[in-house]
Design a protein around this motif. Structure first.
Motif, PDB file in Angstrom:
ATOM      1  N   PRO A 114       0.829  -1.215   0.000  1.00 12.54           N
ATOM      2  CA  PRO A 114       0.000   0.000   0.000  1.00 12.54           C
ATOM      3  C   PRO A 114       0.861   1.262   0.000  1.00 12.54           C
ATOM      4  O   PRO A 114       2.053   1.214   0.299  1.00 12.54           O
ATOM      5  CB  PRO A 114      -0.785  -0.122   1.313  1.00 12.54           C
ATOM      6  CG  PRO A 114       0.095  -0.932   2.205  1.00 12.54           C
ATOM      7  CD  PRO A 114       0.809  -1.909   1.311  1.00 12.54           C
ATOM      8  N   ASP A 115       0.254   2.365  -0.340  1.00 12.85           N
ATOM      9  CA  ASP A 115       0.927   3.651  -0.243  1.00 12.85           C
ATOM     10  C   ASP A 115       1.424   3.848   1.193  1.00 12.85           C
ATOM     11  O   ASP A 115       0.737   3.492   2.157  1.00 12.85           O
ATOM     12  CB  ASP A 115      -0.054   4.768  -0.609  1.00 12.85           C
ATOM     13  CG  ASP A 115       0.625   6.126  -0.706  1.00 12.85           C
ATOM     14  OD1 ASP A 115       0.852   6.583  -1.832  1.00 12.85           O
ATOM     15  OD2 ASP A 115       0.937   6.715   0.349  1.00 12.85           O
ATOM     16  N   TYR A 116       2.616   4.424   1.341  1.00  9.87           N
ATOM     17  CA  TYR A 116       3.191   4.599   2.682  1.00  9.87           C
ATOM     18  C   TYR A 116       2.224   5.336   3.601  1.00  9.87           C
ATOM     19  O   TYR A 116       2.058   4.974   4.770  1.00  9.87           O
ATOM     20  CB  TYR A 116       4.507   5.359   2.595  1.00  9.87           C
ATOM     21  CG  TYR A 116       5.125   5.628   3.948  1.00  9.87           C
ATOM     22  CD1 TYR A 116       5.864   4.654   4.614  1.00  9.87           C
ATOM     23  CD2 TYR A 116       4.950   6.860   4.580  1.00  9.87           C
ATOM     24  CE1 TYR A 116       6.412   4.890   5.864  1.00  9.87           C
ATOM     25  CE2 TYR A 116       5.487   7.112   5.830  1.00  9.87           C
ATOM     26  CZ  TYR A 116       6.224   6.126   6.473  1.00  9.87           C
ATOM     27  OH  TYR A 116       6.754   6.369   7.719  1.00  9.87           O
ATOM     28  N   THR A 117       1.562   6.365   3.078  1.00 11.29           N
ATOM     29  CA  THR A 117       0.672   7.165   3.918  1.00 11.29           C
ATOM     30  C   THR A 117      -0.575   6.402   4.346  1.00 11.29           C
ATOM     31  O   THR A 117      -1.284   6.829   5.265  1.00 11.29           O
ATOM     32  CB  THR A 117       0.250   8.457   3.196  1.00 11.29           C
ATOM     33  OG1 THR A 117      -0.429   8.116   1.978  1.00 11.29           O
ATOM     34  CG2 THR A 117       1.467   9.309   2.864  1.00 11.29           C
ATOM     35  N   ALA A 118      -0.843   5.275   3.691  1.00 10.82           N
ATOM     36  CA  ALA A 118      -2.004   4.458   4.054  1.00 10.82           C
ATOM     37  C   ALA A 118      -1.649   3.389   5.080  1.00 10.82           C
ATOM     38  O   ALA A 118      -2.538   2.682   5.576  1.00 10.82           O
ATOM     39  CB  ALA A 118      -2.595   3.804   2.805  1.00 10.82           C
ATOM     40  N   GLU A 119      -0.367   3.254   5.398  1.00  8.41           N
ATOM     41  CA  GLU A 119       0.062   2.254   6.378  1.00  8.41           C
ATOM     42  C   GLU A 119      -0.439   2.654   7.768  1.00  8.41           C
ATOM     43  O   GLU A 119      -0.440   3.844   8.140  1.00  8.41           O
ATOM     44  CB  GLU A 119       1.596   2.145   6.403  1.00  8.41           C
ATOM     45  CG  GLU A 119       2.208   1.636   5.102  1.00  8.41           C
ATOM     46  CD  GLU A 119       2.388   0.138   5.098  1.00  8.41           C
ATOM     47  OE1 GLU A 119       1.687  -0.543   5.878  1.00  8.41           O
ATOM     48  OE2 GLU A 119       3.223  -0.352   4.314  1.00  8.41           O
ATOM     49  N   GLU A 120      -0.831   1.665   8.555  1.00  7.97           N
ATOM     50  CA  GLU A 120      -1.348   1.926   9.902  1.00  7.97           C
ATOM     51  C   GLU A 120      -0.277   2.590  10.775  1.00  7.97           C
ATOM     52  O   GLU A 120       0.866   2.126  10.838  1.00  7.97           O
ATOM     53  CB  GLU A 120      -1.803   0.615  10.545  1.00  7.97           C
ATOM     54  CG  GLU A 120      -2.473   0.811  11.892  1.00  7.97           C
ATOM     55  CD  GLU A 120      -2.973  -0.490  12.498  1.00  7.97           C
ATOM     56  OE1 GLU A 120      -3.429  -0.456  13.664  1.00  7.97           O
ATOM     57  OE2 GLU A 120      -2.916  -1.539  11.802  1.00  7.97           O
ATOM     58  N   GLY A 121      -0.651   3.668  11.431  1.00  8.97           N
ATOM     59  CA  GLY A 121       0.272   4.361  12.330  1.00  8.97           C
ATOM     60  C   GLY A 121       1.069   5.471  11.687  1.00  8.97           C
ATOM     61  O   GLY A 121       1.831   6.160  12.371  1.00  8.97           O
ATOM     62  N   VAL A 122       0.922   5.687  10.386  1.00  7.36           N
ATOM     63  CA  VAL A 122       1.670   6.729   9.676  1.00  7.36           C
ATOM     64  C   VAL A 122       0.915   8.055   9.731  1.00  7.36           C
ATOM     65  O   VAL A 122      -0.300   8.097   9.505  1.00  7.36           O
ATOM     66  CB  VAL A 122       1.931   6.325   8.209  1.00  7.36           C
ATOM     67  CG1 VAL A 122       2.427   7.520   7.400  1.00  7.36           C
ATOM     68  CG2 VAL A 122       2.943   5.185   8.151  1.00  7.36           C
ATOM     69  N   ASP A 123       1.645   9.132  10.007  1.00 10.03           N
ATOM     70  CA  ASP A 123       1.089  10.484   9.941  1.00 10.03           C
ATOM     71  C   ASP A 123       1.585  11.135   8.654  1.00 10.03           C
ATOM     72  O   ASP A 123       2.760  11.493   8.553  1.00 10.03           O
ATOM     73  CB  ASP A 123       1.549  11.297  11.152  1.00 10.03           C
ATOM     74  CG  ASP A 123       1.039  12.734  11.131  1.00 10.03           C
ATOM     75  OD1 ASP A 123       0.314  13.092  10.184  1.00 10.03           O
ATOM     76  OD2 ASP A 123       1.384  13.497  12.052  1.00 10.03           O
ATOM     77  N   PRO A 124       0.732  11.287   7.640  1.00 10.56           N
ATOM     78  CA  PRO A 124       1.173  11.842   6.353  1.00 10.56           C
ATOM     79  C   PRO A 124       1.783  13.228   6.465  1.00 10.56           C
ATOM     80  O   PRO A 124       2.633  13.611   5.652  1.00 10.56           O
ATOM     81  CB  PRO A 124      -0.123  11.879   5.525  1.00 10.56           C
ATOM     82  CG  PRO A 124      -1.030  10.886   6.169  1.00 10.56           C
ATOM     83  CD  PRO A 124      -0.704  10.931   7.625  1.00 10.56           C
ATOM     84  N   GLU A 125       1.387  13.986   7.493  1.00  9.63           N
ATOM     85  CA  GLU A 125       1.892  15.355   7.638  1.00  9.63           C
ATOM     86  C   GLU A 125       3.359  15.401   8.056  1.00  9.63           C
ATOM     87  O   GLU A 125       4.007  16.440   7.951  1.00  9.63           O
ATOM     88  CB  GLU A 125       1.044  16.109   8.677  1.00  9.63           C
ATOM     89  CG  GLU A 125      -0.423  16.268   8.285  1.00  9.63           C
ATOM     90  CD  GLU A 125      -0.580  16.977   6.947  1.00  9.63           C
ATOM     91  OE1 GLU A 125       0.095  17.997   6.742  1.00  9.63           O
ATOM     92  OE2 GLU A 125      -1.368  16.482   6.116  1.00  9.63           O
ATOM     93  N   ARG A 126       3.889  14.290   8.519  1.00 13.65           N
ATOM     94  CA  ARG A 126       5.301  14.261   8.915  1.00 13.65           C
ATOM     95  C   ARG A 126       6.235  14.331   7.710  1.00 13.65           C
ATOM     96  O   ARG A 126       7.399  14.666   7.847  1.00 13.65           O
ATOM     97  CB  ARG A 126       5.600  12.970   9.695  1.00 13.65           C
ATOM     98  CG  ARG A 126       5.199  13.020  11.155  1.00 13.65           C
ATOM     99  CD  ARG A 126       5.996  11.939  11.904  1.00 13.65           C
ATOM    100  NE  ARG A 126       5.672  11.941  13.314  1.00 13.65           N
ATOM    101  CZ  ARG A 126       5.026  10.971  13.951  1.00 13.65           C
ATOM    102  NH1 ARG A 126       4.613   9.910  13.259  1.00 13.65           N
ATOM    103  NH2 ARG A 126       4.792  11.029  15.231  1.00 13.65           N
TER     104      ARG A 126
END
Length: 473
Positions: free
Chosen positions: A299-311
């Motif tokens: 999956p897209d990295y930002t869709a991984e559980e626990g990831v904050d896309p804003e980082r």
């Protein structure tokens, strides 16, 4: 007067290994299997294992974890090795406790057979708090403190943590471990560098065009968002590991391969190292999007559980390091590491300068010679141009290959062997840990401000399409 935490002569071998964070992923996936192989080889006789953590585990849960981690090593062990594994399984214990609470860890240590090695399989900030909760007088004689990399979270925090640790035990009782650099890998690099007369005279700016150190993984996040999303590729791999490999490739010959001479040489290189501005041309970063690797859908990295896309955490980083010494001035050392890439690549690639003149009449390949040092397994490849076959006027590329010495131990087994025996060769010295942060911190600050764009690449690809072959080229 002898300090309480200094073991008497002849009693340097660790008797008890205490793992903090024993219920965590690192312990189950890497530490215990490494320990099992070490035990099976007969190199950790009489060692006792104690686990501790904030998870309220039962004795049965801990026993099952240890047994599961030891099972593979037991299959290939001889009778003595099997007996050692069984003995540790039978005698191990787990304690649920908050290691940061005043007196909790000290009370546990007081009941263990000394010398004790305390392995902090914990996030850096938790390790810091646990150490701050200890006092020198509370530690059993000969206590060793073992900390994972990344060591702290920056130059200032590394300096503070070093100060805390030195208030508890001497520097040679502190093991800042780098499992990426096993003893076989270190000695293979040093042997290649300094045991071959033909190589050392050309190991400098006059003959080498660039050095690339690459650690590309085909693994994605694999459930490690809790740690990785706050770190990223630059902190996790380049700061923690690849700068050390760079230093080993760049050092001048030490008088001995003892830990003091070798670590002095490493520190000298890192003090002379920096990532030159502007960072837009000397660094690159990117993050993977959805794709597939070996038939697995990523999956897209930002869709991984626990990831904050804003980082804006990078999963692929590349930096160009300048080593400002007589030997290396002007030679770029390019360090790259990334996740979810289509080709797994773990190597150092040394590209030599082209010959100044190729006599007219030769045809075919006329490209620079390259030396490749592979890591895990450790291999050596040297690309040279030779005549033929067929038309002897045509040059062709030939590769000389060799398998380098490999250890029978797993990387964490080598780390633990050094800790148990008191050999700090594979540990990172305090000043070196600070230097590694000093090198990357300006880049981290620039990336945080958005000065360098965050590129994208499909999982399973070789990286962003618009990345040229090398930084700054």
């Amino acid at each position: 007067m002898t300090s309480k935490n200094t073991a008497p002569a002849g009693e340097n071998t660790v008797k008890t290994l205490l793992i903090l964070g024993a219920s965590g992923d690192l312990t189950g996936r890497l530490l215990l299997p490494g320990l099992a192989r070490l035990l099976a080889s007969g190199r950790a006789k009489g060692l006792k294992l104690v686990g501790a953590g904030s998870t309220d585990w039962t004795a049965t849960q801990w026993s099952e974890r240890v047994h599961g981690a030891f099972a593979e090593a037991a299959k290939g062990a001889d009778a003595e090795g099997k007996a050692a594994l069984a003995a540790m399984e039978k005698d191990t214990a787990y304690h649920g406790l908050d290691v940061t609470a005043d007196g909790a860890l000290a009370e546990l240590l007081a009941g263990l057979e000394a010398p004790v090695a305390v392995y902090f399989a914990l996030p850096p900030h938790v390790s810091q708090k646990a150490c701050e909760a200890l006092d020198r007088e509370q530690l059993p004689a000969g206590t060793r403190l073992v900390l994972e990399k990344p060591f702290a979270s920056g130059t200032d925090s590394a300096r503070d943590l070093n100060k805390t640790l030195l208030g508890l035990v001497p520097e040679d009782h502190i093991h800042r471990v780098d499992h990426f650099l096993g003893k076989a890998t270190v000695l293979n690099i040093l042997g290649l560098r300094f045991a071959n007369r033909f190589l050392e005279p050309v190991w400098n700016r006059e003959h080498i065009e660039k050095v690339e150190i690459i650690f590309d993984e085909d693994l994605a996040l694999e459930g490690r968002a809790g740690y990785y999303d706050g770190a990223g590729a630059l902190r996790d791999m380049i700061q923690s590991h690849l700068l050390h490999i760079m230093a080993l490739l760049a050092i001048d010959a030490p008088a001995t391969i003892g830990e003091r001479d070798l670590r002095d040489a490493i520190s000298t290189v890192l003090r002379a190292s920096s990532i030159p501005a502007p960072f837009k041309t000397s660094t690159r970063r990117a993050r993977y999007s959805a794709g597939s690797i070996g038939g697995r859908e990523i999956p897209d990295y930002t869709a991984e559980e626990g990831v904050d896309p804003e980082r804006n955490t990078e999963t692929l980083a590349e930096v160009q390091v300048a080593i400002n010494t007589w030997r290396w001035k002007g030679v770029p050392f390019i360090l790259r590491s990334g996740k979810a890439l289509g080709v797994k690549r773990k190597e150092a690639l040394v590209t030599f300068r082209p010959v100044p003149h190729l006599p007219e009449g030769f045809r075919g390949v006329d490209s620079p010679n390259q030396l490749r040092i592979g890591f895990g397994p450790d291999t050596l490849q040297f690309d040279v141009d030779v005549n033929g076959p067929g038309d002897i006027f045509t040059l062709d590329r030939a590769t000389l290959q060799a398998e380098l010495n490999a250890s029978e131990l797993l990387p964490y087994g080598e780390v633990l062997e050094g800790v148990i025996s008191g050999d700090p060769l594979l540990s990172v010295r305090g000043d070196t840990a600070e230097e590694c942060w000093r090198i990357v911190e300006p880049v981290l600050a620039a990336w945080a401000k958005g000065s360098v764009p965050l590129g994208k690449y499909d999982a399973g690809s070789t990286g962003p399409d618009d990345w040229p072959t090398a930084v700054g080229h």
